[in-house]
Design an enzyme around this catalytic site. Structure first.
Site, PDB file in Angstrom:
ATOM      1  N   HIS A 130       1.782  -2.012  -5.740  1.00 59.06           N
ATOM      2  CA  HIS A 130       0.781  -1.376  -4.876  1.00 59.06           C
ATOM      3  C   HIS A 130      -0.611  -1.923  -5.190  1.00 59.06           C
ATOM      4  CE1 HIS A 130      -1.339   2.074  -2.882  1.00 59.06           C
ATOM      5  NE2 HIS A 130      -2.214   1.838  -3.862  1.00 59.06           N
ATOM      6  N   GLU A 131      -0.948  -2.042  -6.474  1.00 58.01           N
ATOM      7  CA  GLU A 131      -2.266  -2.551  -6.847  1.00 58.01           C
ATOM      8  C   GLU A 131      -2.426  -4.018  -6.460  1.00 58.01           C
ATOM      9  OE1 GLU A 131      -4.429  -0.512  -7.498  1.00 58.01           O
ATOM     10  OE2 GLU A 131      -3.084   1.170  -7.854  1.00 58.01           O
ATOM     11  N   HIS A 134      -3.350  -4.280  -2.867  1.00 55.67           N
ATOM     12  CA  HIS A 134      -4.786  -4.133  -2.624  1.00 55.67           C
ATOM     13  C   HIS A 134      -5.500  -5.473  -2.819  1.00 55.67           C
ATOM     14  CE1 HIS A 134      -5.327   0.050  -1.779  1.00 55.67           C
ATOM     15  NE2 HIS A 134      -4.841   0.468  -2.942  1.00 55.67           N
ATOM     16  N   GLU A 206      -4.914   2.660   1.855  1.00 57.41           N
ATOM     17  CA  GLU A 206      -3.863   3.159   0.966  1.00 57.41           C
ATOM     18  C   GLU A 206      -2.489   3.084   1.643  1.00 57.41           C
ATOM     19  OE1 GLU A 206      -3.827   3.991  -2.237  1.00 57.41           O
ATOM     20  OE2 GLU A 206      -5.920   3.374  -2.319  1.00 57.41           O
TER      21      GLU A 206
END
Length: 282
Positions: A130-131, A134, A206
């Protein structure tokens, strides 16, 4: 569409900042506000990652200090087609993680000791994916810019209210501003509007990072399970640094702020909806 929507919201936030400057000191104040916005964003572009990592006491680690985490991030970055980011660990029992950096070539991911304590290897992989999402989507820069402008709007609003209390606002004819009452109303509403715009930007990012992260790690169930544990962990263990610096809350995978207006203006989507979307990807 996500890029177009984000660009419009950032333009709206910049316009709001200029309007706050106009309300405070007329056309001159509007131009000063624009110059300040450009200067702040230039500074944030080059230094925001160092500031945030230092603020949270993040320590860089390599394959010798944290072999499992480092090798996991390395494998996920390769799978995502990204350069290897710097890896940091934050000594904090609060389970959370974030990414920072102006672009994929200057990115960093950070995880707390708390998150590594409560998650399985697969769940941690989902979080790191997930990071990295980003980073891949360049969200770290966009959200830093939005947070910088939102903070600046609040700062100039506080200055204007202080000036109004002590009677140092310019007259309408003198400064070309909005006038006393209109200026006060503007200064009250401007920070709220800035928070709403920042919230809209961050929430859309997100959802996108959840979907991209699930593709990077290869199993949306891993991230969904991790989010459920992290939600409960953040409710039980406070993040004192984030509470002291709420402008950084949007960076974390799970909102580290608890209760009050922080939940009303949360930069994170509802956790139940995030999990539902991830499970729907299966």
């Amino acid at each position: 569409m996500n890029v177009i929507k984000t660009s419009i919201l950032l333009a709206a936030m910049t316009a709001l900042f200029m309007a706050a400057g106009y309300a405070m000191a007329g056309e001159g104040g509007m131009m000063i506000a624009l110059i300040i916005a450009v200067a702040m964003n230039f500074f944030a572009y080059w230094n925001s990652d160092k500031m945030v990592l230092s603020m949270y006491g993040a320590q860089p680690v390599g394959p010798r200090e944290a072999p499992e985490l480092y090798n996991m991030v390395q494998a996920l970055a390769k799978r995502a087609g990204l350069p290897m980011p710097k890896v940091y660990i934050i000594d904090d029992p609060n389970p959370n993680a974030f990414a920072t950096g102006r672009d994929p070539e200057h990115a960093a991911v950070a995880a707390t000791t708390g998150i590594m304590r409560i998650l399985s290897r697969e769940e941690l992989a989902g979080v790191m994916a997930h990071e990295l999402a980003h980073v891949k989507n360049r969200d770290t820069l966009v959200m830093t810019v939005s947070a910088t402008i939102a903070g600046a709007v609040t700062m100039i609003a506080n200055m204007a209210q202080f000036a109004a209390i002590f009677g140092s606002n310019r007259d309408e004819e003198e400064g070309g501003g909005m006038g006393g009452l209109a200026s006060i109303v503007m200064m009250i509403l401007a920070p709220i509007a800035a928070s709403l715009i920042q919230m809209a930007i961050s929430r859309a990012r997100e959802y996108h990072a959840d979907a991209t992260g699930a593709q990077i790690c290869g199993n949306p169930q891993w991230l969904a399970s991790a989010l459920d544990k992290l939600q409960r962990g953040n409710e039980a263990i406070p993040n004192h640094t984030a509470e002291a610096h709420p402008a950084t809350a949007h960076m974390f995978i799970v909102n580290p702020l608890r209760g009050g207006l922080s939940s009303l203006f949360s930069t994170h989507p509802p956790m139940g909806e995030r999990i539902r979307r991830l499970l729907g990807m299966r």
